[in-house]
Design a protein around this motif. Structure first.
Motif, PDB file in Angstrom:
ATOM      1  N   GLY A 178       0.824  -1.289   0.140  1.00  0.00           N
ATOM      2  CA  GLY A 178      -0.002  -0.014   0.000  1.00  0.00           C
ATOM      3  C   GLY A 178       0.886   1.433  -0.102  1.00  0.00           C
ATOM      4  N   ARG A 179       2.140   1.125  -0.124  1.00  0.00           N
ATOM      5  CA  ARG A 179       2.862   2.392   0.193  1.00  0.00           C
ATOM      6  C   ARG A 179       3.642   2.338  -1.474  1.00  0.00           C
ATOM      7  NH1 ARG A 179       5.983   2.095   5.800  1.00  0.00           N
ATOM      8  NH2 ARG A 179       3.966   1.977   7.248  1.00  0.00           N
ATOM      9  N   ASP A 190       1.098  -2.652  -4.398  1.00  0.00           N
ATOM     10  CA  ASP A 190       0.312  -3.464  -3.724  1.00  0.00           C
ATOM     11  C   ASP A 190       0.732  -4.752  -4.410  1.00  0.00           C
ATOM     12  OD1 ASP A 190      -1.163  -1.664  -2.406  1.00  0.00           O
ATOM     13  OD2 ASP A 190      -3.182  -1.800  -3.405  1.00  0.00           O
ATOM     14  N   PRO A 233       0.084   0.971  -6.002  1.00  0.00           N
ATOM     15  CA  PRO A 233      -0.799   1.043  -5.034  1.00  0.00           C
ATOM     16  C   PRO A 233      -2.075   1.344  -5.346  1.00  0.00           C
ATOM     17  CG  PRO A 233       1.341   2.218  -4.546  1.00  0.00           C
ATOM     18  CD  PRO A 233       1.410   1.613  -5.805  1.00  0.00           C
ATOM     19  N   GLU A 250      -3.004  -1.382   1.364  1.00  0.00           N
ATOM     20  CA  GLU A 250      -2.574  -0.588   2.782  1.00  0.00           C
ATOM     21  C   GLU A 250      -3.342  -1.613   3.946  1.00  0.00           C
ATOM     22  OE1 GLU A 250      -3.511   3.944   4.592  1.00  0.00           O
ATOM     23  OE2 GLU A 250      -4.457   3.366   2.652  1.00  0.00           O
TER      24      GLU A 250
END
Length: 225
Positions: A98-99, A102, A142, A169
């Motif tokens: 999520g940074r 993904d 992401p 995330e």
């Protein structure tokens, strides 16, 4: 749950394996700009390996966070990564999703089928891992995990029924060469390289992935009938 095994138990981990994990963590941070954080590790107990958390029934022995605030523990600094793994030798290498990426998670058989098809099609691909649980994770931009179910639905399938899931995330993935006790190591099915510094979006891969998952699901049902 049993008491966690002390950090000093990490001394039982072969030095070569500890160094490989440390170098991998530092490389992911420096070369890929992925955040990393150390998870649990494997220790010898009665001729077998068990998780440092001390739970005999651990679902992912040697490959899960050591604390609930793991997201705040993650670092994108190679120097900081080296310090953390030096303090906890042999710790698994975990990456928060999520940074910078993904991961689209599919059954291994479907993953290999989709990977071969995507390579023939000349699609842009990112790194792909194989897990000891016979899954494959395709690294994408992401946001993919949140929109994957709807993208699959538009193609006429249910993501849950065909075994296509996503890690975004709030999730993490184990990176090579992390090992899960009794199951084996996480491996690269498609290694990170300079050619895939730019990850694909979910829309670019979802069709071949969903098709392969649906086909594998249908084949599995046929075999069982």
């Amino acid at each position: 749950m049993e008491e966690p095994i002390g950090v000093t138990e990490a001394a039982r981990i072969p030095r070569q394996r500890s160094e490989q994990l440390l170098e991998a963590a530092a490389w992911y941070a420096q070369e890929r700009h992925w955040d990393v954080f150390p998870g649990t590790w494997l220790v010898a107990a009665g001729g077998t390996e068990c998780c440092s958390c001390g739970d005999a029934g651990c679902a992912a022995p040697g490959a899960h966070p050591t604390r609930p605030d793991w997201a705040g523990q993650a670092t994108g600094s190679a120097a900081a990564a080296r310090r953390m793994w030096a303090r906890q030798p042999g710790s698994s290498v975990l990456l928060p999703a999520g940074r910078t990426f993904d991961a689209l998670d599919v059954p291994e058989a479907a993953g290999f089928l989709a990977l071969a098809r995507m390579e023939r099609m000349g699609l842009t691909l990112g790194p792909v891992t194989r897990t000891p649980d016979r899954r494959m994770l395709f690294f994408v931009l992401p946001g993919a995990a949140a929109k994957a179910p709807e993208l699959v639905r538009r193609l006429g399938w249910d993501a849950g029924r065909i075994g296509l899931t996503g890690s975004g995330e709030g999730c993490y993935v184990a990176a090579p060469p992390t090992r899960v006790a009794g199951r084996g190591a996480v491996q690269w099915a498609r290694r990170p390289s300079r050619a895939d510094l730019w990850l694909p979006d979910a829309e670019e891969l979802i069709s071949p992935l969903a098709y392969a998952c649906a086909r594998e699901t249908a084949d599995a049902r046929t075999r069982l009938s």
